[in-house]
Write an enzyme that holds these catalytic residues in place. Structure first.
Site, PDB file in Angstrom:
ATOM      1  N   TRP A 137       0.883   8.691   9.242  1.00  0.00           N
ATOM      2  CA  TRP A 137       1.394   7.961   8.071  1.00  0.00           C
ATOM      3  C   TRP A 137       0.327   7.831   6.992  1.00  0.00           C
ATOM      4  CZ3 TRP A 137       6.214   8.397   7.541  1.00  0.00           C
ATOM      5  CH2 TRP A 137       7.041   8.446   8.662  1.00  0.00           C
ATOM      6  N   ASP A 153      -0.792  -0.331   4.432  1.00  0.00           N
ATOM      7  CA  ASP A 153       0.549  -0.014   4.933  1.00  0.00           C
ATOM      8  C   ASP A 153       0.661  -0.729   6.278  1.00  0.00           C
ATOM      9  OD1 ASP A 153       2.824   0.962   6.096  1.00  0.00           O
ATOM     10  OD2 ASP A 153       2.273   3.075   5.974  1.00  0.00           O
ATOM     11  N   LYS A 162      10.852  -2.377  11.636  1.00  0.00           N
ATOM     12  CA  LYS A 162      10.173  -2.485  12.931  1.00  0.00           C
ATOM     13  C   LYS A 162      10.228  -3.941  13.402  1.00  0.00           C
ATOM     14  CE  LYS A 162       8.111   1.484  11.438  1.00  0.00           C
ATOM     15  NZ  LYS A 162       8.868   2.629  11.911  1.00  0.00           N
TER      16      LYS A 162
END
Ligand code: PMP
Length: 371
Positions: free
Chosen positions: A111, A182, A206
């Protein structure tokens, strides 16, 4: 065995999905109860205006609850945006990296790499440190001299969902260099000090709720950097000025995020969820560590994620058999990400201790019969 996720009235499974992921049963029950008639309005939350009194009250409640959970100082603003964390990879440099300036990135997984790729399309982007050479099995090693003190910001990924690598403390940038994170896959899973950050973003799907909204927390002074004439939907300052309501926000996702925040506050907030998350992770890492090499962790010990536990076995056939038999035993979502293979157990907030325990027991039994 008592299990919040396995109420006898429902067929609920042990859900180790990496996101979208398991949600608290009590939240789903409340959604169900309020679906046809939200607070006596005769309609569901999905069917009402985002400018209605009811939604306005709900939105304020959500902002208050999030402030309480995070001890949010007054000079930070919360935005609920769309486009996922992936859009933040581009919005961040568009808004906070002035023309001609460079931004620094610490990369510890797929990511972070994706964030760099987007930022590079739009301007100067420097990978200050990466652990790519060891296949992202650890945090990148770096010292102060590796960081550009003139960078627009320093970006990192607090938890790499695919590789299972988590920072145990945030990196320390030099004074004046805003830290950007992030936090998609460990947001709300442990306490953290917001004041260390210039900007945080996290896709909700999540720990915070369903897919559909991305939470951005930004220190207000950074909004002064936003260049004029950005497309409206991509403009942090405009979104902040309009209270995330420049256009129609994803009302239903935001509503469920609100219920999840309430669930967290009612249990005792982030210190309590951290305690639960540590207990779950330690059950699975113990099963790995005590397997004598039958299960091999991907992450080095000091970089292990509490949220996504990645491990391998001797061969892919055995890994496939593991995932298949686990599923037959009511444990789903254990296959690793398609880009890295292996196995991955995601233990987000709403996964119960009992589900983690069941997985640990299954791992021991699988080893006994296939080791
Ligand atoms: N960052 C991290 C750490 C992620 O785990 C994900 C999604 N799994 C993303 C970014 C991309 O998020 P989205 O799908 O919301 O764009």
């Amino acid at each position: 065995m008592e299990n919040q996720q396995l109420n006898l009235d429902y067929h609920r499974i042990h859900n180790f999905n990496a996101g979208p992921a398991t949600l608290p049963l009590s939240v789903l029950e409340q959604v169900q109860a309020e679906l046809l008639d939200y607070h006596g309005t005769g309609m569901s939350l999905m069917e009402m205006s985002h400018r209605s009194t009811e939604f306005d009250a709900l939105f304020q409640q959500i902002e208050n609850d999030l402030s309480k959970l995070l001890n949010l100082p007054a000079d930070y603003q919360v935005l609920f945006l769309q486009g996922g964390a992936s859009l933040q990879f581009a919005m961040l440099p568009m808004n906070l990296r002035p023309a001609g300036a460079s931004a620094d990135y610490l990369v510890n997984g797929a990511w972070g790499q994706a964030a760099v790729k987007e930022a590079k399309k739009l301007g100067a982007t420097r990978v200050a440190a990466t652990s790519e050479s060891t296949n992202f099995d650890r945090l990148p090693a770096f010292s102060a001299k590796d960081l550009d003190p003139k960078a627009a910001y320093l970006h990192y990924t607090s938890n790499e969902t695919i590789h299972g690598i988590e920072w145990q403390a945030e990196p320390q940038p030099p004074a004046g260099l805003p830290l950007v994170c992030d936090m998609s896959s460990n947001f709300l899973s442990r306490p953290f000090d917001v004041t260390k950050f210039g900007l945080i973003y996290a896709g909700a799907q999540k720990n915070a709720g369903p897919a559909g909204t991305t939470i951005v927390i930004v220190r207000q002074d950074l909004l002064e950097r936003v260049p004029p004439n950005l497309p409206a939907m991509l403009d942090y300052r405009l979104q902040a000025d309009k209270g995330s309501m420049y256009n129609t926000p994803p009302t239903f996702s935001i509503y469920i995020v609100g219920l999840v925040l309430r669930w967290l506050l009612d249990m005792g907030g982030l210190p309590e969820i951290e305690r639960r998350n540590l207990a779950k992770a330690s059950l699975i890492y113990s099963a790995i560590d005590q397997s004598g090499g039958f299960y091999r962790p991907h992450a080095q010990a000091d970089s292990r994620s509490r949220m996504n536990i990645t491990f391998r076995m001797d061969n892919e056939e055995l890994e496939s058999l593991f995932a298949k038999q686990a599923k037959a035993n009511g444990l789903v979502g254990l296959k690793g990400h398609r880009s890295v293979g292996g196995l991955r157990a995601s233990l987000y907030n709403a996964l119960s201790l009992e589900s983690a325990q069941t997985l640990a027991e299954f791992m021991q039994e699988f080893q006994r019969t296939h080791g």
